[in-house]
Design a protein around this motif. Structure first.
Motif, PDB file in Angstrom:
ATOM      1  N   THR A  61       0.807  -1.219   0.000  1.00 25.35           N
ATOM      2  CA  THR A  61       0.000   0.000   0.000  1.00 25.35           C
ATOM      3  C   THR A  61       0.840   1.269   0.000  1.00 25.35           C
ATOM      4  OG1 THR A  61      -0.168  -0.058   2.404  1.00 25.35           O
ATOM      5  CG2 THR A  61      -1.949  -1.107   1.161  1.00 25.35           C
ATOM      6  N   ASP A  62       2.115   1.162  -0.269  1.00 22.65           N
ATOM      7  CA  ASP A  62       2.998   2.319  -0.360  1.00 22.65           C
ATOM      8  C   ASP A  62       2.940   2.845  -1.792  1.00 22.65           C
ATOM      9  OD1 ASP A  62       6.016   3.126  -1.236  1.00 22.65           O
ATOM     10  OD2 ASP A  62       5.558   3.837   0.784  1.00 22.65           O
TER      11      ASP A  62
ATOM     12  N   ARG B 115       4.719   4.840  -3.616  1.00 23.39           N
ATOM     13  CA  ARG B 115       5.950   4.789  -4.420  1.00 23.39           C
ATOM     14  C   ARG B 115       6.240   3.369  -4.910  1.00 23.39           C
ATOM     15  NH1 ARG B 115      11.828   7.145  -2.625  1.00 23.39           N
ATOM     16  NH2 ARG B 115      12.812   6.767  -4.619  1.00 23.39           N
ATOM     17  N   ARG B 116       6.061   2.384  -4.039  1.00 23.78           N
ATOM     18  CA  ARG B 116       6.278   0.984  -4.430  1.00 23.78           C
ATOM     19  C   ARG B 116       5.251   0.523  -5.463  1.00 23.78           C
ATOM     20  NH1 ARG B 116       8.646  -2.659  -1.006  1.00 23.78           N
ATOM     21  NH2 ARG B 116       8.567  -3.896  -2.887  1.00 23.78           N
TER      22      ARG B 116
ATOM     23  N   GLU C  21       8.953  11.803  -4.324  1.00 24.49           N
ATOM     24  CA  GLU C  21       8.436  11.649  -2.970  1.00 24.49           C
ATOM     25  C   GLU C  21       6.925  11.830  -3.033  1.00 24.49           C
ATOM     26  OE1 GLU C  21       9.917  10.712  -0.173  1.00 24.49           O
ATOM     27  OE2 GLU C  21      11.796  10.474  -1.283  1.00 24.49           O
TER      28      GLU C  21
ATOM     29  N   PRO D  88       0.807   9.093  -0.897  1.00 22.31           N
ATOM     30  CA  PRO D  88       1.390   8.241   0.147  1.00 22.31           C
ATOM     31  C   PRO D  88       0.875   6.796   0.150  1.00 22.31           C
ATOM     32  CG  PRO D  88       0.885  10.386   1.049  1.00 22.31           C
ATOM     33  CD  PRO D  88       0.302  10.356  -0.347  1.00 22.31           C
ATOM     34  N   ASP D  89      -0.399   6.602  -0.138  1.00 21.98           N
ATOM     35  CA  ASP D  89      -0.972   5.255  -0.016  1.00 21.98           C
ATOM     36  C   ASP D  89      -1.586   4.714  -1.303  1.00 21.98           C
ATOM     37  OD1 ASP D  89      -2.997   7.102  -0.088  1.00 21.98           O
ATOM     38  OD2 ASP D  89      -4.162   6.200   1.530  1.00 21.98           O
TER      39      ASP D  89
ATOM     40  N   ASP E  60      -3.515  -0.660  -4.115  1.00 21.19           N
ATOM     41  CA  ASP E  60      -2.575  -1.656  -3.594  1.00 21.19           C
ATOM     42  C   ASP E  60      -1.940  -2.395  -4.760  1.00 21.19           C
ATOM     43  OD1 ASP E  60      -3.894  -4.237  -4.139  1.00 21.19           O
ATOM     44  OD2 ASP E  60      -5.262  -3.751  -2.513  1.00 21.19           O
TER      45      ASP E  60
END
Length: 143
Positions: free
Chosen positions: A7-8, A10-11, A40, A82-83, A123
């Protein structure tokens, strides 16, 4: 059973980029460009990279395509929060909205001129759900 979810934002964006570049068949006409490796996440979404479609022909690297002025067209931009990730489609917006909605993704039109479709990927598993929308824009007839 594994209960972990990716749930990051960036990933998720990194995973999406690898899916775009790794699918030689359905998504072979798409390439990731203008990537910001140090992006970021921000609440409003920070630009991470563009997804461009190249004309029919052999697959080339992003650097090779950038050197061919005018040989690609931007079809989507990816923004990192962020999520989650927000993908802003610029081409085949109605077909993309239908494909993403059918896949179970959250879709929203963006009322700008020309119109755009926003698709939210919340996700890592949903990246796979986005492939049908990416396939739609990869094979869309030139407008």
């Amino acid at each position: 059973m594994v209960e972990e979810r990716l749930t990051d934002g960036r990933r998720i964006a990194q995973f999406l980029a690898s899916e775009v570049t790794g699918h030689e068949d359905d998504l072979g006409s798409l390439v990731v460009t203008d990537a910001d490796a140090d992006v970021e996440p921000t609440p409003d979404g920070a630009f991470a990279y563009a997804i461009e479609r190249r004309p029919a022909g052999g697959r080339r690297t992003a650097d090779e395509q950038r050197s061919d002025e005018g040989s690609t067209e931007r079809v989507a931009s990816v923004y990192v929060q962020p999520d989650r990730v927000r993908v802003e489609f610029e081409r085949a917006v109605d077909a993309v909205a239908d494909a993403a909605d059918e896949a179970g993704l959250r879709v929203r039109p963006k009322a700008v001129e020309p119109p755009r479709t926003l698709v939210f990927v919340e996700d890592g598993a949903q990246v796979k759900w986005l492939l049908s929308a990416l396939g739609t824009v990869a094979t869309a007839v030139e407008e």
